[in-house]
Design a protein around this motif. Structure first.
Motif, mmCIF file in Angstrom:
data_model
loop_
_atom_site.group_PDB
_atom_site.id
_atom_site.type_symbol
_atom_site.label_atom_id
_atom_site.label_comp_id
_atom_site.label_asym_id
_atom_site.label_seq_id
_atom_site.Cartn_x
_atom_site.Cartn_y
_atom_site.Cartn_z
ATOM 1 N N GLY A 177 0.675 -1.336 0.030
ATOM 2 C CA GLY A 177 0.449 0.058 -0.226
ATOM 3 C C GLY A 177 1.217 1.210 0.335
ATOM 4 O O GLY A 177 2.310 1.432 -0.568
ATOM 5 N N THR A 178 0.231 2.109 0.528
ATOM 6 C CA THR A 178 0.897 3.878 0.329
ATOM 7 C C THR A 178 0.347 4.489 1.060
ATOM 8 O O THR A 178 0.025 4.646 2.146
ATOM 9 C CB THR A 178 0.719 4.273 -0.934
ATOM 10 N N LEU A 179 1.390 5.363 1.977
ATOM 11 C CA LEU A 179 1.042 6.456 3.297
ATOM 12 C C LEU A 179 1.201 7.795 2.556
ATOM 13 O O LEU A 179 2.388 8.260 1.444
ATOM 14 C CB LEU A 179 2.055 6.634 4.272
ATOM 15 N N GLU A 180 0.268 8.582 3.229
ATOM 16 C CA GLU A 180 0.880 10.460 2.867
ATOM 17 C C GLU A 180 -0.223 10.831 3.642
ATOM 18 O O GLU A 180 -0.965 10.790 4.032
ATOM 19 C CB GLU A 180 -0.093 10.262 1.152
ATOM 20 N N HIS A 181 0.933 12.104 4.002
ATOM 21 C CA HIS A 181 0.364 12.692 5.251
ATOM 22 C C HIS A 181 -0.308 13.586 4.664
ATOM 23 O O HIS A 181 -0.291 14.496 3.365
ATOM 24 C CB HIS A 181 1.783 13.653 5.836
ATOM 25 N N ARG A 182 -1.434 14.429 5.590
ATOM 26 C CA ARG A 182 -2.843 14.880 5.081
ATOM 27 C C ARG A 182 -2.376 16.691 5.310
ATOM 28 O O ARG A 182 -3.197 17.252 4.510
ATOM 29 C CB ARG A 182 -3.637 14.683 6.019
ATOM 30 N N ASN A 183 -1.495 17.204 5.726
ATOM 31 C CA ASN A 183 -0.874 18.137 5.508
ATOM 32 C C ASN A 183 -0.678 19.080 4.125
ATOM 33 O O ASN A 183 0.421 18.017 3.443
ATOM 34 C CB ASN A 183 -0.405 18.695 6.516
ATOM 35 N N LYS A 184 -0.698 20.142 3.430
ATOM 36 C CA LYS A 184 -0.419 20.461 2.292
ATOM 37 C C LYS A 184 0.431 21.837 3.062
ATOM 38 O O LYS A 184 1.275 21.779 2.022
ATOM 39 C CB LYS A 184 -1.797 21.232 2.035
ATOM 40 N N LEU A 185 0.340 21.839 4.321
ATOM 41 C CA LEU A 185 1.356 23.068 4.704
ATOM 42 C C LEU A 185 1.947 22.771 5.663
ATOM 43 O O LEU A 185 1.300 21.946 7.087
ATOM 44 C CB LEU A 185 1.682 24.117 4.786
ATOM 45 N N ALA A 186 3.206 22.065 6.107
ATOM 46 C CA ALA A 186 3.603 21.631 7.387
ATOM 47 C C ALA A 186 4.416 22.857 8.410
ATOM 48 O O ALA A 186 5.817 23.290 7.506
ATOM 49 C CB ALA A 186 4.245 20.805 6.750
ATOM 50 N N PRO A 187 4.508 23.329 9.108
ATOM 51 C CA PRO A 187 5.680 24.114 9.407
ATOM 52 C C PRO A 187 6.205 23.118 10.489
ATOM 53 O O PRO A 187 6.427 21.925 10.677
ATOM 54 C CB PRO A 187 4.479 24.440 10.969
ATOM 55 N N TYR A 188 7.538 23.826 10.817
ATOM 56 C CA TYR A 188 9.057 23.568 10.993
ATOM 57 C C TYR A 188 9.446 24.447 11.633
ATOM 58 O O TYR A 188 9.208 25.751 11.651
ATOM 59 C CB TYR A 188 10.024 23.008 9.979
ATOM 60 N N ALA A 189 10.631 24.129 12.592
ATOM 61 C CA ALA A 189 11.389 24.995 14.260
ATOM 62 C C ALA A 189 12.679 24.024 13.878
ATOM 63 O O ALA A 189 12.827 22.549 13.740
ATOM 64 C CB ALA A 189 10.923 25.196 14.782
ATOM 65 N N THR A 190 13.998 25.109 14.116
ATOM 66 C CA THR A 190 14.764 24.133 13.741
ATOM 67 C C THR A 190 15.833 25.139 14.341
ATOM 68 O O THR A 190 15.875 25.944 15.019
ATOM 69 C CB THR A 190 15.303 24.032 12.609
ATOM 70 N N ILE A 191 16.945 24.443 15.232
ATOM 71 C CA ILE A 191 17.613 24.972 15.822
ATOM 72 C C ILE A 191 19.109 24.538 15.407
ATOM 73 O O ILE A 191 19.644 23.187 14.357
ATOM 74 C CB ILE A 191 18.312 25.075 17.346
ATOM 75 N N GLY A 192 19.854 25.218 14.786
ATOM 76 C CA GLY A 192 21.194 24.528 14.537
ATOM 77 C C GLY A 192 22.747 25.523 14.390
ATOM 78 O O GLY A 192 22.753 26.334 15.812
#
Length: 299
Positions: A203-218
């Protein structure tokens, strides 16, 4: 004769004007008469004025060395040339590899602590997640096809190598999954389904969010004036998953056994539907970890 007359008349007028300018002026104020002595006025004749153009300093300025527009609003409103120069003169370009895929980004410095980034990362990176995962009692092999364009901001809050990032990903990530039988059976909700009867579950998997917020440190240390390295840790919220699962023997009967004895009337597609529900309940990678490293060239 006319020229002589005109000259004489002009001289007389000038003389009268000078004489009048020198005559005292009498002003009556109430019952008193006050005499003011008029000062002669020097009259200067100016040659024709020369037109001089003054150029005001613009409200915005493009800095070619840093790729900075000091007044971004002024640049957008004031003229497309400056805005175009900024867009076509980035401050840095970077190559990256990580859990979002293999990719690159372009950065524009807004000031010495803020950088706008636009980039893309993708490809088959399932092996970075181990290449498989478990949903309850079923183990799945995973192949992936990632496409993650993103737009974000990188901040250097302390003005050194430490960075904080935030932005939006537009995910288009596809996961192909194939179930691995546990010995001779697929076990779902404490029921053992004969694997040879079920056939292949894929089968297949797909995430529902069309826009995904993100945050990082580096961190982004500079190795030379132009070259630097970076690493980032963070997460993106991809949302819940939609799954599809099919059986290669969808309509065939399947032998099934529970703790209470045989289960009758089961088909391959029944088993696939139960596996689909488990996959969606799993919400695999709802929070997508972001781990990336890369190199940067600064202009």
């Amino acid at each position: 004769m006319k020229l002589i007359k005109l000259t004489a008349i002009s001289a007389a007028v000038l003389a009268s004007s000078a004489a009048l300018a020198a005559e005292p002026v009498i002003v009556v104020d109430g019952n008193e008469a006050v005499v003011y002595e008029a000062e002669p006025v020097a009259v200067a004749y100016q040659a024709e004025p020369v037109a001089v153009a003054y150029q005001a300093e613009p409200a915005y300025a493009y800095n070619a060395d840093a790729g900075v527009v000091r007044n971004t609003t002024g640049a957008v409103v004031g003229g497309t040339k400056t805005f175009f120069q900024t867009v076509t003169h980035p401050a840095a370009i970077s190559a990256e590899v990580g859990t979002l895929g293999y990719g690159a980004n372009i950065g524009w410095a807004l000031n010495d602590k803020t950088e706008l980034q636009a980039g893309w990362a993708g490809g088959d990176v399932a092996d970075l997640f181990g290449g498989d995962f478990d949903a309850n009692d079923i183990n799945y092999d995973v192949d992936s096809d990632f496409s993650n364009p993103y737009l974000g901001v990188q901040l250097r809050p302390t003005g050194n190598w430490f960075t904080m990032g935030a932005g939006i990903i537009v995910p288009d990530n596809d996961f192909d999954v194939t179930a691995n039988a546990n010995g001779p059976n697929f076990r779902i909700d404490n029921v053992d389904y004969n694997a040879s009867d079920v056939g292949t579950l894929s089968g297949t998997l797909e995430h529902r969010n069309k826009l995904a917020p993100y945050a990082t440190i580096g961190f982004r240390p500079n190795i030379t004036n132009n070259f630097g390295l970076f690493g980032e840790l963070g997460a993106a919220y991809m949302g819940k998953t939609n799954a599809t699962v099919t059986s290669s023997n969808a309509n065939g009967p399947v032998r099934a056994e529970s703790v209470n004895g045989p289960v009758l009337g089961v088909t391959g597609q029944d088993v696939a539907d139960k596996a689909k529900q488990q996959l969606e309940d799993k919400d695999w990678l709802e929070w997508m970890p972001i781990v990336k490293v890369g190199a940067t060239y600064r202009f």
